[in-house]
Motif scaffolding. Structure first.
Motif, PDB file in Angstrom:
ATOM      1  N   GLY A  93       0.802  -1.221   0.000  1.00  0.00           N
ATOM      2  CA  GLY A  93       0.000   0.000   0.000  1.00  0.00           C
ATOM      3  C   GLY A  93       0.832   1.267   0.000  1.00  0.00           C
ATOM      4  N   PHE A  94       2.115   1.157   0.309  1.00  0.00           N
ATOM      5  CA  PHE A  94       2.998   2.326   0.269  1.00  0.00           C
ATOM      6  C   PHE A  94       3.726   2.371  -1.059  1.00  0.00           C
ATOM      7  N   THR A  95       3.988   3.578  -1.534  1.00  0.00           N
ATOM      8  CA  THR A  95       4.814   3.764  -2.709  1.00  0.00           C
ATOM      9  C   THR A  95       6.219   4.068  -2.208  1.00  0.00           C
ATOM     10  N   LEU A  96       7.127   3.134  -2.427  1.00  0.00           N
ATOM     11  CA  LEU A  96       8.494   3.285  -1.953  1.00  0.00           C
ATOM     12  C   LEU A  96       9.426   3.601  -3.117  1.00  0.00           C
ATOM     13  N   PRO A  97      10.487   4.337  -2.859  1.00  0.00           N
ATOM     14  CA  PRO A  97      11.470   4.560  -3.919  1.00  0.00           C
ATOM     15  C   PRO A  97      12.169   3.246  -4.250  1.00  0.00           C
ATOM     16  N   LYS A  98      12.718   3.150  -5.445  1.00  0.00           N
ATOM     17  CA  LYS A  98      13.434   1.950  -5.871  1.00  0.00           C
ATOM     18  C   LYS A  98      14.813   1.944  -5.234  1.00  0.00           C
ATOM     19  N   LEU A  99      14.938   1.330  -4.059  1.00  0.00           N
ATOM     20  CA  LEU A  99      16.195   1.307  -3.319  1.00  0.00           C
ATOM     21  C   LEU A  99      16.907  -0.037  -3.418  1.00  0.00           C
ATOM     22  N   LYS A 100      16.298  -1.007  -4.061  1.00  0.00           N
ATOM     23  CA  LYS A 100      16.852  -2.349  -4.159  1.00  0.00           C
ATOM     24  C   LYS A 100      17.173  -2.921  -2.786  1.00  0.00           C
ATOM     25  N   LEU A 101      16.265  -2.719  -1.856  1.00  0.00           N
ATOM     26  CA  LEU A 101      16.441  -3.239  -0.512  1.00  0.00           C
ATOM     27  C   LEU A 101      16.371  -4.751  -0.455  1.00  0.00           C
ATOM     28  N   PHE A 102      15.702  -5.356  -1.419  1.00  0.00           N
ATOM     29  CA  PHE A 102      15.440  -6.774  -1.356  1.00  0.00           C
ATOM     30  C   PHE A 102      16.360  -7.603  -2.225  1.00  0.00           C
ATOM     31  N   GLY A 103      17.485  -7.053  -2.646  1.00  0.00           N
ATOM     32  CA  GLY A 103      18.492  -7.802  -3.400  1.00  0.00           C
ATOM     33  C   GLY A 103      17.920  -8.457  -4.632  1.00  0.00           C
ATOM     34  N   ALA A 104      18.307  -9.702  -4.865  1.00  0.00           N
ATOM     35  CA  ALA A 104      17.887 -10.426  -6.057  1.00  0.00           C
ATOM     36  C   ALA A 104      16.394 -10.675  -6.078  1.00  0.00           C
ATOM     37  N   ALA A 105      15.746 -10.610  -4.941  1.00  0.00           N
ATOM     38  CA  ALA A 105      14.308 -10.875  -4.867  1.00  0.00           C
ATOM     39  C   ALA A 105      13.482  -9.655  -5.262  1.00  0.00           C
ATOM     40  N   GLU A 106      14.137  -8.551  -5.590  1.00  0.00           N
ATOM     41  CA  GLU A 106      13.428  -7.304  -5.892  1.00  0.00           C
ATOM     42  C   GLU A 106      12.435  -7.482  -7.037  1.00  0.00           C
ATOM     43  N   ASN A 107      12.865  -8.080  -8.124  1.00  0.00           N
ATOM     44  CA  ASN A 107      12.014  -8.212  -9.299  1.00  0.00           C
ATOM     45  C   ASN A 107      11.822  -9.678  -9.665  1.00  0.00           C
ATOM     46  N   ASP A 108      11.531 -10.494  -8.686  1.00  0.00           N
ATOM     47  CA  ASP A 108      11.431 -11.921  -8.927  1.00  0.00           C
ATOM     48  C   ASP A 108      10.011 -12.374  -9.234  1.00  0.00           C
ATOM     49  N   GLY A 109       9.098 -11.434  -9.461  1.00  0.00           N
ATOM     50  CA  GLY A 109       7.712 -11.797  -9.723  1.00  0.00           C
ATOM     51  C   GLY A 109       6.969 -12.195  -8.459  1.00  0.00           C
ATOM     52  N   ASP A 110       7.595 -12.004  -7.316  1.00  0.00           N
ATOM     53  CA  ASP A 110       7.004 -12.383  -6.034  1.00  0.00           C
ATOM     54  C   ASP A 110       6.377 -11.176  -5.351  1.00  0.00           C
ATOM     55  N   ASP A 111       5.950 -10.188  -6.150  1.00  0.00           N
ATOM     56  CA  ASP A 111       5.338  -8.999  -5.580  1.00  0.00           C
ATOM     57  C   ASP A 111       4.017  -9.355  -4.902  1.00  0.00           C
ATOM     58  N   GLY A 173     -17.647  -8.694   0.866  1.00  0.00           N
ATOM     59  CA  GLY A 173     -18.629  -7.831   0.205  1.00  0.00           C
ATOM     60  C   GLY A 173     -18.043  -7.164  -1.035  1.00  0.00           C
ATOM     61  N   ALA A 174     -18.757  -6.183  -1.544  1.00  0.00           N
ATOM     62  CA  ALA A 174     -18.321  -5.443  -2.725  1.00  0.00           C
ATOM     63  C   ALA A 174     -17.040  -4.670  -2.415  1.00  0.00           C
ATOM     64  N   PHE A 175     -16.267  -4.393  -3.451  1.00  0.00           N
ATOM     65  CA  PHE A 175     -15.010  -3.675  -3.264  1.00  0.00           C
ATOM     66  C   PHE A 175     -15.248  -2.177  -3.149  1.00  0.00           C
ATOM     67  N   ILE A 176     -14.468  -1.554  -2.269  1.00  0.00           N
ATOM     68  CA  ILE A 176     -14.450  -0.104  -2.126  1.00  0.00           C
ATOM     69  C   ILE A 176     -13.002   0.346  -2.299  1.00  0.00           C
ATOM     70  N   ARG A 177     -12.812   1.588  -2.703  1.00  0.00           N
ATOM     71  CA  ARG A 177     -11.449   2.116  -2.843  1.00  0.00           C
ATOM     72  C   ARG A 177     -10.924   2.521  -1.471  1.00  0.00           C
ATOM     73  N   VAL A 178      -9.638   2.213  -1.246  1.00  0.00           N
ATOM     74  CA  VAL A 178      -8.976   2.557   0.003  1.00  0.00           C
ATOM     75  C   VAL A 178      -7.575   3.076  -0.298  1.00  0.00           C
ATOM     76  N   VAL A 179      -6.999   3.742   0.684  1.00  0.00           N
ATOM     77  CA  VAL A 179      -5.626   4.225   0.590  1.00  0.00           C
ATOM     78  C   VAL A 179      -4.926   3.908   1.910  1.00  0.00           C
ATOM     79  N   ARG A 180      -3.656   3.531   1.840  1.00  0.00           N
ATOM     80  CA  ARG A 180      -2.893   3.210   3.042  1.00  0.00           C
ATOM     81  C   ARG A 180      -2.479   4.505   3.726  1.00  0.00           C
ATOM     82  N   LEU A 181      -2.644   4.571   5.036  1.00  0.00           N
ATOM     83  CA  LEU A 181      -2.251   5.740   5.819  1.00  0.00           C
ATOM     84  C   LEU A 181      -0.923   5.469   6.514  1.00  0.00           C
ATOM     85  N   ALA A 182      -0.132   6.499   6.628  1.00  0.00           N
ATOM     86  CA  ALA A 182       1.124   6.392   7.380  1.00  0.00           C
ATOM     87  C   ALA A 182       0.782   6.225   8.856  1.00  0.00           C
ATOM     88  N   GLN A 183       1.612   5.549   9.576  1.00  0.00           N
ATOM     89  CA  GLN A 183       1.376   5.312  11.003  1.00  0.00           C
ATOM     90  C   GLN A 183       1.531   6.604  11.715  1.00  0.00           C
TER      91      GLN A 183
END
Length: 183
Positions: A93-111, A173-183
């Motif tokens: 739910g958060f938009t994070l900058p592309k920092l490559k924090l997750f190493g090889a798993a970053e773009n492994d299709g496991d999003d 139930g039916a889907f509603i639009r939501v947005v993630r809030l910062a803590q």
């Protein structure tokens, strides 16, 4: 889009996550393996090239001790794919900058494409929409739709929508639009 607060990113940004230590190095694409690994990790790997048993053992002893010291000081973090997936779920739910924090798993299709949880608290806002707190502490705000009749203990499923949006289904139930809030 809301961005996570610096206090949320600080622990994540200070650690380099190395999935390579727990996951096999075999990959569909060799370009998925990071080229610039931390020197403390490279030192361990480079010990393999020594031919003398005593030199190789001494190299491993030295480099593993340095790697353990870096881990103990939290200069390096080693994580397996399961830990990375749980971290990604927590950041869903958060938009994070592309920092490559997750190493090889970053773009492994496991999003993470959706999460399922339980609502632990509901608060109505002045505009009549709801803010939901989930079991993991994540807070989501309803941005459209009618009354949700959400209450603590009810299940919620949140999935990615189009163009960076998110959709929630409360109690199937039916889907509603939501947005993630910062803590």
């Amino acid at each position: 889009m809301l961005r996570p607060t610096p206090s949320l990113l600080a622990p994540i940004a200070t650690a380099l996550v190395l999935a390579l230590a727990a996951a096999p190095l075999a990959s569909k694409e060799t370009s998925a393996i990071p080229k610039d690994l931390p020197p403390v990790f490279e030192a361990v790997v480079n010990c393999r090239t020594l031919t003398s048993d005593s030199e190789r053992l001494a190299c491993y002893d030295r480099s593993v001790a340095a790697l353990a010291a870096a881990r103990d000081k939290a200069d390096i973090v080693v994580a397996d794919r399961a830990t990375i997936r749980e971290t990604k779920k927590g950041l869903f739910g958060f938009t994070l900058p592309k920092l490559k924090l997750f190493g090889a798993a970053e773009n492994d299709g496991d999003d993470v494409k959706e999460i399922e949880s339980t609502i632990t608290a509901v608060r109505r806002t002045a505009d009549g929409l709801a803010i939901f707190t989930l079991a993991d502490g994540a807070r989501w705000k309803q941005t459209d739709g009618g009354a949700t009749f959400a209450k603590p203990g009810i299940g919620i499923r949140i999935k990615r929508g189009t163009l960076g949006s998110y959709l929630a289904s409360i109690d199937k139930g039916a889907f509603i639009r939501v947005v993630r809030l910062a803590q």
